[in-house]
Scaffold this motif. Structure first.
Motif, mmCIF file in Angstrom:
data_model
loop_
_atom_site.group_PDB
_atom_site.id
_atom_site.type_symbol
_atom_site.label_atom_id
_atom_site.label_comp_id
_atom_site.label_asym_id
_atom_site.label_seq_id
_atom_site.Cartn_x
_atom_site.Cartn_y
_atom_site.Cartn_z
ATOM 1 N N GLU A 58 59.765 -24.550 47.363
ATOM 2 C CA GLU A 58 58.458 -25.099 46.993
ATOM 3 C C GLU A 58 57.395 -24.007 46.954
ATOM 4 O O GLU A 58 56.546 -23.976 46.054
ATOM 5 N N LEU A 59 57.455 -23.096 47.923
ATOM 6 C CA LEU A 59 56.491 -22.003 47.968
ATOM 7 C C LEU A 59 56.661 -21.075 46.771
ATOM 8 O O LEU A 59 55.675 -20.654 46.152
ATOM 9 N N THR A 60 57.904 -20.760 46.423
ATOM 10 C CA THR A 60 58.173 -19.906 45.264
ATOM 11 C C THR A 60 57.646 -20.544 43.979
ATOM 12 O O THR A 60 57.018 -19.880 43.153
ATOM 13 N N ALA A 61 57.874 -21.842 43.808
ATOM 14 C CA ALA A 61 57.398 -22.547 42.622
ATOM 15 C C ALA A 61 55.875 -22.546 42.565
ATOM 16 O O ALA A 61 55.280 -22.358 41.492
ATOM 17 N N PHE A 62 55.237 -22.729 43.715
ATOM 18 C CA PHE A 62 53.774 -22.720 43.756
ATOM 19 C C PHE A 62 53.225 -21.353 43.368
ATOM 20 O O PHE A 62 52.259 -21.245 42.608
ATOM 21 N N LYS A 63 53.836 -20.292 43.884
ATOM 22 C CA LYS A 63 53.387 -18.932 43.553
ATOM 23 C C LYS A 63 53.515 -18.676 42.055
ATOM 24 O O LYS A 63 52.612 -18.085 41.442
ATOM 25 N N GLU A 64 54.623 -19.113 41.463
ATOM 26 C CA GLU A 64 54.820 -18.912 40.027
ATOM 27 C C GLU A 64 53.764 -19.662 39.219
ATOM 28 O O GLU A 64 53.232 -19.134 38.224
ATOM 29 N N GLN A 65 53.442 -20.875 39.620
ATOM 30 C CA GLN A 65 52.409 -21.650 38.937
ATOM 31 C C GLN A 65 51.046 -20.989 39.075
ATOM 32 O O GLN A 65 50.265 -20.925 38.116
ATOM 33 N N TRP A 66 50.752 -20.485 40.275
ATOM 34 C CA TRP A 66 49.462 -19.828 40.516
ATOM 35 C C TRP A 66 49.335 -18.575 39.652
ATOM 36 O O TRP A 66 48.303 -18.340 39.019
ATOM 37 N N LEU A 67 50.376 -17.764 39.627
ATOM 38 C CA LEU A 67 50.338 -16.529 38.854
ATOM 39 C C LEU A 67 50.188 -16.814 37.367
ATOM 40 O O LEU A 67 49.499 -16.072 36.651
ATOM 41 N N ALA A 69 48.621 -19.353 36.110
ATOM 42 C CA ALA A 69 47.266 -19.861 35.878
ATOM 43 C C ALA A 69 46.186 -18.823 36.163
ATOM 44 O O ALA A 69 45.045 -18.978 35.719
ATOM 45 N N HIS A 70 46.539 -17.767 36.893
ATOM 46 C CA HIS A 70 45.568 -16.734 37.270
ATOM 47 C C HIS A 70 46.157 -15.357 36.960
ATOM 48 O O HIS A 70 46.625 -14.664 37.865
ATOM 49 N N PRO A 71 46.161 -14.945 35.695
ATOM 50 C CA PRO A 71 46.725 -13.632 35.338
ATOM 51 C C PRO A 71 46.000 -12.499 36.068
ATOM 52 O O PRO A 71 44.785 -12.531 36.241
ATOM 53 N N GLN A 72 46.763 -11.517 36.507
ATOM 54 C CA GLN A 72 46.169 -10.331 37.129
ATOM 55 C C GLN A 72 45.648 -9.388 36.055
ATOM 56 O O GLN A 72 46.076 -9.470 34.909
ATOM 57 N N PRO A 73 44.695 -8.491 36.398
ATOM 58 C CA PRO A 73 44.177 -8.214 37.745
ATOM 59 C C PRO A 73 43.200 -9.293 38.228
ATOM 60 O O PRO A 73 42.543 -9.942 37.429
ATOM 61 N N TRP A 74 43.138 -9.456 39.559
ATOM 62 C CA TRP A 74 42.267 -10.450 40.181
ATOM 63 C C TRP A 74 41.013 -9.789 40.734
ATOM 64 O O TRP A 74 41.042 -8.635 41.172
ATOM 65 N N ASP A 75 39.930 -10.561 40.771
ATOM 66 C CA ASP A 75 38.766 -10.119 41.541
ATOM 67 C C ASP A 75 39.005 -10.509 43.003
ATOM 68 O O ASP A 75 39.975 -11.206 43.331
ATOM 69 N N GLN A 76 38.127 -10.069 43.895
ATOM 70 C CA GLN A 76 38.337 -10.289 45.324
ATOM 71 C C GLN A 76 38.327 -11.774 45.671
ATOM 72 O O GLN A 76 39.097 -12.235 46.515
ATOM 73 N N LYS A 77 37.476 -12.539 44.997
ATOM 74 C CA LYS A 77 37.396 -13.972 45.279
ATOM 75 C C LYS A 77 38.727 -14.661 44.968
ATOM 76 O O LYS A 77 39.201 -15.495 45.753
ATOM 77 N N LYS A 79 41.717 -13.242 44.787
ATOM 78 C CA LYS A 79 42.721 -12.764 45.727
ATOM 79 C C LYS A 79 42.598 -13.478 47.072
ATOM 80 O O LYS A 79 43.605 -13.908 47.653
ATOM 81 N N ASP A 80 41.352 -13.617 47.568
ATOM 82 C CA ASP A 80 41.141 -14.296 48.843
ATOM 83 C C ASP A 80 41.581 -15.757 48.762
ATOM 84 O O ASP A 80 42.164 -16.297 49.711
ATOM 85 N N GLU A 81 41.312 -16.395 47.629
ATOM 86 C CA GLU A 81 41.704 -17.789 47.459
ATOM 87 C C GLU A 81 43.225 -17.929 47.461
ATOM 88 O O GLU A 81 43.786 -18.855 48.062
ATOM 89 N N TYR A 82 43.891 -17.006 46.774
ATOM 90 C CA TYR A 82 45.363 -17.017 46.744
ATOM 91 C C TYR A 82 45.934 -16.840 48.150
ATOM 92 O O TYR A 82 46.798 -17.615 48.595
ATOM 93 N N ASP A 83 45.443 -15.821 48.863
ATOM 94 C CA ASP A 83 45.931 -15.558 50.216
ATOM 95 C C ASP A 83 45.698 -16.760 51.122
ATOM 96 O O ASP A 83 46.581 -17.160 51.888
ATOM 97 N N TYR A 84 44.507 -17.334 51.047
ATOM 98 C CA TYR A 84 44.167 -18.464 51.907
ATOM 99 C C TYR A 84 45.061 -19.665 51.611
ATOM 100 O O TYR A 84 45.564 -20.329 52.535
ATOM 101 N N THR A 85 45.288 -19.944 50.340
ATOM 102 C CA THR A 85 46.089 -21.101 49.955
ATOM 103 C C THR A 85 47.531 -20.948 50.410
ATOM 104 O O THR A 85 48.134 -21.889 50.952
#
Length: 214
Positions: A58-67, A69-77, A79-85
């Motif tokens: 489930e975690l792997t699938a969530f990471k793939e969906q997040w990536l 929806a949020h192509p890199q490079p990321w701003d700090q906000k 990145k912080d949201e990803y780490d927190y989630t």
């Protein structure tokens, strides 16, 4: 508190927070580790069986969906949201008590607590920690040139051998990697202290151990 273990107290003026103007060393690709010399870190490591395969999938699938929806490079906000989630998901699962939870046993927790305190003042300054039934949270600052990948490796190796001996068995005890984050400032520090103190609030007093210099 009966289930609390202390270490020699320290002067809070020694606290050192991350300096955004200095270089931050980032090592590891799958789960990056962040480091600045002597700066305070929040660290989590867990037992090898603490997350079942379906949760990892489930975690792997969530990471793939997040990536996606949020192509890199990321701003700090972002990145912080990803780490927190991600951390919120993992911490919530860990607190559900998956796995054998061998750290519920006081004698096994004592092995971990004594090892953590052994390195206090030598390899790191240990401000606060909690040993939960299937994971450990630490708030500490490395001393000198010490880095978390080395001293956490030492803690895990030593305790794994001792735990296996105590249980009369062999095999992997800890999950191979660990999570760490640099502490930004005093407010962030106090938030981590509060998180550690509150983490076991719903557990029986004999199933966890709190400790540190605070």
């Amino acid at each position: 508190m009966e289930n609390e273990i202390g270490a020699d107290s320290m002067d809070d003026s020694s606290l050192q927070f991350v300096d955004q103007h200095q270089h931050i060393s980032i090592t590891g690709a799958k789960l990056p580790h962040w480091h600045q010399n002597n700066k305070i870190q929040f660290i989590t490591f867990r037992l090898a069986d603490s997350l079942p395969q379906e949760k990892l999938a489930e975690l792997t699938a969530f990471k793939e969906q997040w990536l996606a929806a949020h192509p890199q490079p990321w701003d700090q906000k972002t990145k912080d949201e990803y780490d927190y989630t991600i951390r919120r998901k993992i911490d919530r699962w860990l607190d559900q008590g998956f796995g054998e939870c061998i750290l519920q046993r006081e004698d096994i927790r004592q092995i971990v607590a004594k090892t953590l305190l052994l390195y206090h003042g030598r390899r790191y300054n240990l401000y606060r920690f909690v040993i939960m039934p299937n994971h450990v949270h630490l708030l500490l600052s490395p001393i000198g040139e010490e880095v978390s990948t080395r001293f956490i490796g030492s803690v895990k190796q030593y305790t794994a051998n001792a735990i296996n001996q105590a249980l009369g068995r062999k095999g992997q005890v800890w999950q191979r990697n660990f999570f760490d984050r640099l502490v930004r400032d005093g407010n962030n520090f106090e938030a981590y202290v509060s998180y550690i103190n509150q983490n076991p609030r719903y557990l029986p007093p004999d199933s966890y151990t709190l400790g540190g210099t605070l």
